[in-house]
Design a protein around this motif. Structure first.
Motif, PDB file in Angstrom:
ATOM      1  N   GLN A  31       0.795  -1.220   0.000  1.00 39.26           N
ATOM      2  CA  GLN A  31       0.000   0.000   0.000  1.00 39.26           C
ATOM      3  C   GLN A  31       0.832   1.277   0.000  1.00 39.26           C
ATOM      4  O   GLN A  31       0.284   2.365  -0.086  1.00 39.26           O
ATOM      5  CB  GLN A  31      -0.929   0.011   1.210  1.00 39.26           C
ATOM      6  CG  GLN A  31      -1.944  -1.100   1.175  1.00 39.26           C
ATOM      7  CD  GLN A  31      -2.849  -1.089   2.392  1.00 39.26           C
ATOM      8  OE1 GLN A  31      -2.622  -0.344   3.336  1.00 39.26           O
ATOM      9  NE2 GLN A  31      -3.863  -1.924   2.369  1.00 39.26           N
ATOM     10  N   SER A  32       2.148   1.168   0.104  1.00 42.28           N
ATOM     11  CA  SER A  32       2.976   2.370   0.159  1.00 42.28           C
ATOM     12  C   SER A  32       4.319   2.142  -0.517  1.00 42.28           C
ATOM     13  O   SER A  32       4.720   1.004  -0.766  1.00 42.28           O
ATOM     14  CB  SER A  32       3.216   2.780   1.614  1.00 42.28           C
ATOM     15  OG  SER A  32       4.085   1.855   2.246  1.00 42.28           O
ATOM     16  N   ARG A  33       5.016   3.247  -0.761  1.00 45.12           N
ATOM     17  CA  ARG A  33       6.361   3.160  -1.336  1.00 45.12           C
ATOM     18  C   ARG A  33       7.307   2.436  -0.383  1.00 45.12           C
ATOM     19  O   ARG A  33       8.169   1.691  -0.822  1.00 45.12           O
ATOM     20  CB  ARG A  33       6.918   4.549  -1.596  1.00 45.12           C
ATOM     21  CG  ARG A  33       6.267   5.266  -2.730  1.00 45.12           C
ATOM     22  CD  ARG A  33       6.870   6.652  -2.817  1.00 45.12           C
ATOM     23  NE  ARG A  33       6.161   7.436  -3.804  1.00 45.12           N
ATOM     24  CZ  ARG A  33       6.754   8.229  -4.659  1.00 45.12           C
ATOM     25  NH1 ARG A  33       8.047   8.378  -4.644  1.00 45.12           N
ATOM     26  NH2 ARG A  33       6.052   8.896  -5.529  1.00 45.12           N
ATOM     27  N   LEU A  34       7.142   2.694   0.906  1.00 46.40           N
ATOM     28  CA  LEU A  34       7.992   2.024   1.892  1.00 46.40           C
ATOM     29  C   LEU A  34       7.792   0.517   1.818  1.00 46.40           C
ATOM     30  O   LEU A  34       8.763  -0.248   1.783  1.00 46.40           O
ATOM     31  CB  LEU A  34       7.702   2.530   3.299  1.00 46.40           C
ATOM     32  CG  LEU A  34       8.467   1.830   4.420  1.00 46.40           C
ATOM     33  CD1 LEU A  34       9.972   1.964   4.225  1.00 46.40           C
ATOM     34  CD2 LEU A  34       8.043   2.377   5.761  1.00 46.40           C
ATOM     35  N   GLN A  35       6.553   0.076   1.768  1.00 47.22           N
ATOM     36  CA  GLN A  35       6.279  -1.352   1.657  1.00 47.22           C
ATOM     37  C   GLN A  35       6.831  -1.907   0.347  1.00 47.22           C
ATOM     38  O   GLN A  35       7.320  -3.036   0.306  1.00 47.22           O
ATOM     39  CB  GLN A  35       4.776  -1.619   1.759  1.00 47.22           C
ATOM     40  CG  GLN A  35       4.218  -1.373   3.141  1.00 47.22           C
ATOM     41  CD  GLN A  35       2.709  -1.531   3.189  1.00 47.22           C
ATOM     42  OE1 GLN A  35       2.016  -1.382   2.181  1.00 47.22           O
ATOM     43  NE2 GLN A  35       2.195  -1.825   4.373  1.00 47.22           N
ATOM     44  N   ALA A  36       6.777  -1.125  -0.725  1.00 46.46           N
ATOM     45  CA  ALA A  36       7.333  -1.566  -2.006  1.00 46.46           C
ATOM     46  C   ALA A  36       8.845  -1.724  -1.902  1.00 46.46           C
ATOM     47  O   ALA A  36       9.421  -2.672  -2.438  1.00 46.46           O
ATOM     48  CB  ALA A  36       6.971  -0.580  -3.117  1.00 46.46           C
ATOM     49  N   ALA A  37       9.494  -0.801  -1.199  1.00 47.08           N
ATOM     50  CA  ALA A  37      10.950  -0.887  -1.017  1.00 47.08           C
ATOM     51  C   ALA A  37      11.312  -2.126  -0.204  1.00 47.08           C
ATOM     52  O   ALA A  37      12.264  -2.846  -0.532  1.00 47.08           O
ATOM     53  CB  ALA A  37      11.475   0.366  -0.335  1.00 47.08           C
ATOM     54  N   VAL A  38      10.547  -2.399   0.844  1.00 51.52           N
ATOM     55  CA  VAL A  38      10.788  -3.601   1.655  1.00 51.52           C
ATOM     56  C   VAL A  38      10.568  -4.845   0.804  1.00 51.52           C
ATOM     57  O   VAL A  38      11.371  -5.779   0.832  1.00 51.52           O
ATOM     58  CB  VAL A  38       9.888  -3.611   2.910  1.00 51.52           C
ATOM     59  CG1 VAL A  38       9.975  -4.939   3.635  1.00 51.52           C
ATOM     60  CG2 VAL A  38      10.264  -2.463   3.840  1.00 51.52           C
ATOM     61  N   TRP A  39       9.510  -4.862   0.016  1.00 46.68           N
ATOM     62  CA  TRP A  39       9.228  -5.996  -0.875  1.00 46.68           C
ATOM     63  C   TRP A  39      10.402  -6.220  -1.815  1.00 46.68           C
ATOM     64  O   TRP A  39      10.850  -7.352  -2.015  1.00 46.68           O
ATOM     65  CB  TRP A  39       7.946  -5.740  -1.666  1.00 46.68           C
ATOM     66  CG  TRP A  39       7.542  -6.880  -2.549  1.00 46.68           C
ATOM     67  CD1 TRP A  39       6.650  -7.854  -2.264  1.00 46.68           C
ATOM     68  CD2 TRP A  39       8.047  -7.171  -3.869  1.00 46.68           C
ATOM     69  NE1 TRP A  39       6.562  -8.734  -3.317  1.00 46.68           N
ATOM     70  CE2 TRP A  39       7.406  -8.339  -4.320  1.00 46.68           C
ATOM     71  CE3 TRP A  39       8.968  -6.565  -4.703  1.00 46.68           C
ATOM     72  CZ2 TRP A  39       7.663  -8.903  -5.559  1.00 46.68           C
ATOM     73  CZ3 TRP A  39       9.221  -7.133  -5.941  1.00 46.68           C
ATOM     74  CH2 TRP A  39       8.570  -8.279  -6.356  1.00 46.68           C
ATOM     75  N   ALA A  40      10.902  -5.138  -2.408  1.00 43.23           N
ATOM     76  CA  ALA A  40      12.022  -5.242  -3.358  1.00 43.23           C
ATOM     77  C   ALA A  40      13.264  -5.800  -2.673  1.00 43.23           C
ATOM     78  O   ALA A  40      13.974  -6.633  -3.239  1.00 43.23           O
ATOM     79  CB  ALA A  40      12.314  -3.878  -3.976  1.00 43.23           C
ATOM     80  N   TYR A  41      13.529  -5.364  -1.452  1.00 47.10           N
ATOM     81  CA  TYR A  41      14.692  -5.864  -0.709  1.00 47.10           C
ATOM     82  C   TYR A  41      14.512  -7.345  -0.374  1.00 47.10           C
ATOM     83  O   TYR A  41      15.415  -8.157  -0.586  1.00 47.10           O
ATOM     84  CB  TYR A  41      14.897  -5.040   0.563  1.00 47.10           C
ATOM     85  CG  TYR A  41      16.027  -5.543   1.415  1.00 47.10           C
ATOM     86  CD1 TYR A  41      17.352  -5.296   1.054  1.00 47.10           C
ATOM     87  CD2 TYR A  41      15.791  -6.265   2.572  1.00 47.10           C
ATOM     88  CE1 TYR A  41      18.404  -5.756   1.826  1.00 47.10           C
ATOM     89  CE2 TYR A  41      16.834  -6.730   3.349  1.00 47.10           C
ATOM     90  CZ  TYR A  41      18.138  -6.479   2.973  1.00 47.10           C
ATOM     91  OH  TYR A  41      19.167  -6.948   3.738  1.00 47.10           O
ATOM     92  N   GLN A  42      13.342  -7.696   0.142  1.00 40.74           N
ATOM     93  CA  GLN A  42      13.088  -9.083   0.547  1.00 40.74           C
ATOM     94  C   GLN A  42      13.105 -10.041  -0.644  1.00 40.74           C
ATOM     95  O   GLN A  42      13.444 -11.214  -0.485  1.00 40.74           O
ATOM     96  CB  GLN A  42      11.743  -9.186   1.265  1.00 40.74           C
ATOM     97  CG  GLN A  42      11.755  -8.547   2.638  1.00 40.74           C
ATOM     98  CD  GLN A  42      10.395  -8.536   3.294  1.00 40.74           C
ATOM     99  OE1 GLN A  42       9.349  -8.619   2.641  1.00 40.74           O
ATOM    100  NE2 GLN A  42      10.401  -8.407   4.610  1.00 40.74           N
ATOM    101  N   ASN A  43      12.756  -9.548  -1.809  1.00 35.86           N
ATOM    102  CA  ASN A  43      12.728 -10.384  -3.006  1.00 35.86           C
ATOM    103  C   ASN A  43      13.980 -10.214  -3.859  1.00 35.86           C
ATOM    104  O   ASN A  43      14.015 -10.637  -5.007  1.00 35.86           O
ATOM    105  CB  ASN A  43      11.464 -10.083  -3.822  1.00 35.86           C
ATOM    106  CG  ASN A  43      10.233 -10.624  -3.130  1.00 35.86           C
ATOM    107  OD1 ASN A  43       9.906 -11.795  -3.251  1.00 35.86           O
ATOM    108  ND2 ASN A  43       9.573  -9.786  -2.348  1.00 35.86           N
ATOM    109  N   ARG A  44      14.998  -9.603  -3.270  1.00 42.44           N
ATOM    110  CA  ARG A  44      16.304  -9.425  -3.890  1.00 42.44           C
ATOM    111  C   ARG A  44      16.268  -8.711  -5.235  1.00 42.44           C
ATOM    112  O   ARG A  44      17.059  -8.993  -6.127  1.00 42.44           O
ATOM    113  CB  ARG A  44      17.030 -10.756  -3.998  1.00 42.44           C
ATOM    114  CG  ARG A  44      17.272 -11.363  -2.633  1.00 42.44           C
ATOM    115  CD  ARG A  44      17.931 -12.691  -2.711  1.00 42.44           C
ATOM    116  NE  ARG A  44      18.019 -13.236  -1.350  1.00 42.44           N
ATOM    117  CZ  ARG A  44      18.982 -13.993  -0.936  1.00 42.44           C
ATOM    118  NH1 ARG A  44      19.950 -14.332  -1.750  1.00 42.44           N
ATOM    119  NH2 ARG A  44      18.991 -14.448   0.297  1.00 42.44           N
ATOM    120  N   VAL A  45      15.330  -7.796  -5.357  1.00 45.19           N
ATOM    121  CA  VAL A  45      15.272  -6.949  -6.544  1.00 45.19           C
ATOM    122  C   VAL A  45      16.317  -5.848  -6.409  1.00 45.19           C
ATOM    123  O   VAL A  45      16.899  -5.412  -7.390  1.00 45.19           O
ATOM    124  CB  VAL A  45      13.859  -6.348  -6.719  1.00 45.19           C
ATOM    125  CG1 VAL A  45      13.799  -5.370  -7.881  1.00 45.19           C
ATOM    126  CG2 VAL A  45      12.834  -7.463  -6.899  1.00 45.19           C
TER     127      VAL A  45
END
Length: 57
Positions: A31-45
């Motif tokens: 729902q947010s840019r912060l959550q997107a950044a965490v998702w990207a980090y956790q998924n090794r993007v």
């Protein structure tokens, strides 16, 4: 980064940045840019670099 900064870097309109973000966040299930950044980090993007000079240093 702000929408304006992203638009300037990519040479697109601010409305284009907003549109892409609005479509991307639900696809990632966030729902947010912060959550997107965490998702990207956790998924090794993206990776996080080691310590270095930060803003204003």
């Amino acid at each position: 980064m702000t929408n304006e900064q992203i638009a300037a870097e990519l040479v697109v309109e601010v409305a284009t940045v907003k549109s892409h973000l609005a479509r991307l966040l639900p696809k990632l299930g966030v729902q947010s840019r912060l959550q997107a950044a965490v998702w990207a980090y956790q998924n090794r993007v993206v990776t996080v670099a080691g310590p270095g000079p930060g803003p204003g240093r």
